[in-house]
Design a protein around this motif. Structure first.
Motif, short mmCIF file in Angstrom:
data_model
loop_
_atom_site.label_atom_id
_atom_site.label_comp_id
_atom_site.label_asym_id
_atom_site.label_seq_id
_atom_site.Cartn_x
_atom_site.Cartn_y
_atom_site.Cartn_z
N THR A 355 -8.28 -4.92 -6.24
CA THR A 355 -9.00 -4.44 -7.42
C THR A 355 -8.51 -5.18 -8.66
N SER A 371 -13.86 -5.14 -7.39
CA SER A 371 -12.99 -5.01 -6.22
C SER A 371 -13.48 -5.98 -5.16
N HIS A 407 -6.80 1.00 -7.62
CA HIS A 407 -7.25 1.88 -6.54
C HIS A 407 -6.03 2.58 -5.93
N VAL A 425 -11.23 4.43 -6.48
CA VAL A 425 -11.02 3.41 -7.50
C VAL A 425 -11.14 4.04 -8.89
#
Length: 522
Positions: A355, A371, A407, A425
């Motif tokens: 991420t 991501s 995340h 996330v």
């Protein structure tokens, strides 16, 4: 000399440590100043309501005394109970600390400790303040540790005049948290440990030149392994241009020992190839002898090191995501026993969920953070195979910042193995997003939660969820650092017209209620 009894019945000395260990820059300290009497339990937090949600239910909420927050770490077991620890960042524009209704004192933000046996009503048990207006964004915890089998917490401290990591004995958090004690500090690496003039205090690291794309020196984040006793950090030090990775031995929490360091080529002074890259934070996969890290801005790289010998990590692979990437923040390795369209000798496979950290997402022409899924089955050739992004929509019009930050990389304090193939996330003003990654080539959002602010936001900013972690029951805990507080300066509750609960800075406890992720049969 005094002794302290562990809940198991063991006793331990709380004597001061008076000498440095083998010349390392490690400073043991005395215990925190004791309170005159054990504190009363904090009042139950106000409830909160959701503004927008799909397949995610709000379970509980705590206002965290109005303290802006970042890293959330859960750690529970049968012997030690159910806890969440929150790394606090400094509230902006404060001239003095925030009022703590437990101690009746004004305290600079530090680390919050909450009891979560009832996730619907997280109880704020204690706050470990900083001595100055500093940021302690990182927090990691181990239980029944060291020769005395005590429980310990380590946090980062970042301020203009100090960069360090602090180790606290938190064994008494459930009986008398006023006796939580600071037992040691890490303020730097051994001088000349990587060549002449290389190594030393974090605070003495070189500052970036004007116009550089990397930040001032930091002691940023860390992870303390319950299994090995090793503590993995990201900090600057003399001899290096930017933030790199260090490994420490904390088997005896009172006497930390430096073990080794890892960096990307170009970070060390004199090495060619520097592109303003700096390590955000480490994520160790000790079972497979790997250490992972994302490198923000500049090169935007991802790196993996072999840590079979922690004293001498070896770079195994790296991948440059920039351009067009923004710069990775969190890197998590994931094993897959089944993947759509793969069978036979092609399985099992290993992927990395990565991420970016947001930056200027809403500026015209800005690169949008995202991501990624990387296939890292063959470490000689890591390959990006998919991306996930939340569409901008109207988020850039809502105020605040929009984009991913992190995340959930741990579950109950251990490496998140993503066994349910769901990724949580943190997406700031877009709340938290739940992503089905059962097919690593097609990550798909299956749920989200965006809190509602019902008081006048500072600068008209909405709540921005910045960090998320998962406990042993599967509940997710998300923190906010940019909405208004829900406490008066005297510690009272903010009044809302009509009697509604104040929703602002705090900790949100969430549960995914949608369908479980299942990979397509091969």
């Amino acid at each position: 000399m005094t002794t302290r009894k562990h809940p198991s019945g063991m006793t331990t000395s709380s004597a001061l440590i008076s000498a440095m260990f083998l010349g390392l820059l490690l400073i043991p300290l005395t215990a925190c100043s004791p309170r005159s009497e054990p504190p009363a339990a904090a009042k139950e937090a106000t409830s909160a309501t959701a503004d927008e949600a799909e397949n995610v239910r709000l379970v509980g909420y705590n206002n965290l005394q109005g303290r802006y927050a970042l890293q959330v770490t859960t750690k529970s077991d049968a012997a030690n109970g159910n806890w969440v620890y929150v790394g606090n960042v400094s509230n902006p524009r404060l001239e003095e600390g925030l009022f703590n209704p437990i101690t009746r004192q004004k305290e600079w933000n530090g680390t919050s400790i909450l009891e979560i046996s009832d996730p619907a009503h997280p109880k704020y048990v204690w706050h470990i303040p900083n001595d100055v207006n500093a940021t302690s964004r990182s927090v990691s915890v181990v239980y029944d540790f060291g020769s005395e089998k005590h429980d310990y917490l380590v946090r980062s401290v970042e301020a203009a005049d100090r960069l360090k990591y602090q180790v606290f004995d938190i064994t008494t958090r459930d009986t008398d948290p006023s006796k939580i004690a600071l037992v040691s500090e890490i303020v730097g690496t051994p001088v000349n440990s990587c060549g002449q003039g290389c190594g030393g205090k974090f605070i003495d690291a070189p500052h970036p030149p004007k116009g550089a794309g990397y930040p001032e020196p930091r002691a940023h984040k860390g992870y303390w392994s319950q299994q090995s006793g090793l503590y993995y950090t990201s900090a600057n030090e003399p001899g290096f241009r930017s933030t790199l990775l260090q490994i420490w031995d904390l088997k005896d929490p009172k006497t930390p020992k430096f073990v080794g360091r890892a960096w990307l080529p170009g970070q060390k002074l004199g090495e060619p190839g520097f592109q303003d890259q700096y390590a955000h934070h480490p994520m160790p996969d000790e079972a497979n002898h790997r250490l992972y890290a994302g490198f923000r801005d500049g090169s935007g790289q991802i790196g993996a090191w072999d840590i079979s010998n922690p004293a001498s990590p070896k770079l195994v692979w790296s991948y440059d995501t920039s351009p067009p990437g923004r710069g990775p923040h969190t890197v998590s390795p994931i094993d897959y026993s089944t993947v759509p369209n793969f069978d036979g000798a092609a399985l099992p496979r290993k992927y990395a969920f990565v991420t970016d950290e947001l930056g200027g997402e809403c500026e015209p022409g800005a690169v949008k953070s995202k991501s990624y899924m990387f296939d890292i089955t063959f470490e000689s050739n890591p390959m990006p195979v998919a991306t996930f992004q939340v569409p901008v929509g109207d988020f850039c019009k809502r105020g605040g910042a929009f984009g991913p930050h992190q995340h959930a990389e741990t579950v109950n304090g251990e490496l998140n193995k993503f066994e349910d193939k769901l990724a949580w996330v943190a997406y700031l003003n877009a709340g938290v997003r739940v992503v089905d990654i059962s097919d690593p080539y097609h990550p798909t959002e299956v749920g989200h939660y965006i809190p509602k602010t019902n008081v006048q936001a500072q600068g008209s900013r909405p709540i921005q969820l910045t960090d998320v972690d998962i406990d042993h029951r599967g509940f997710a805990y998300a923190s906010d650092r940019s909405a208004p507080v829900c406490l008066t300066p005297e510690g009272g509750q903010v009044s809302i017209e009509g009697g509604a609960p104040c929703v602002g800075t705090g900790l949100f406890v969430l549960e995914y209620t949608g369908k479980k992720a299942t990979a397509t049969k091969n």
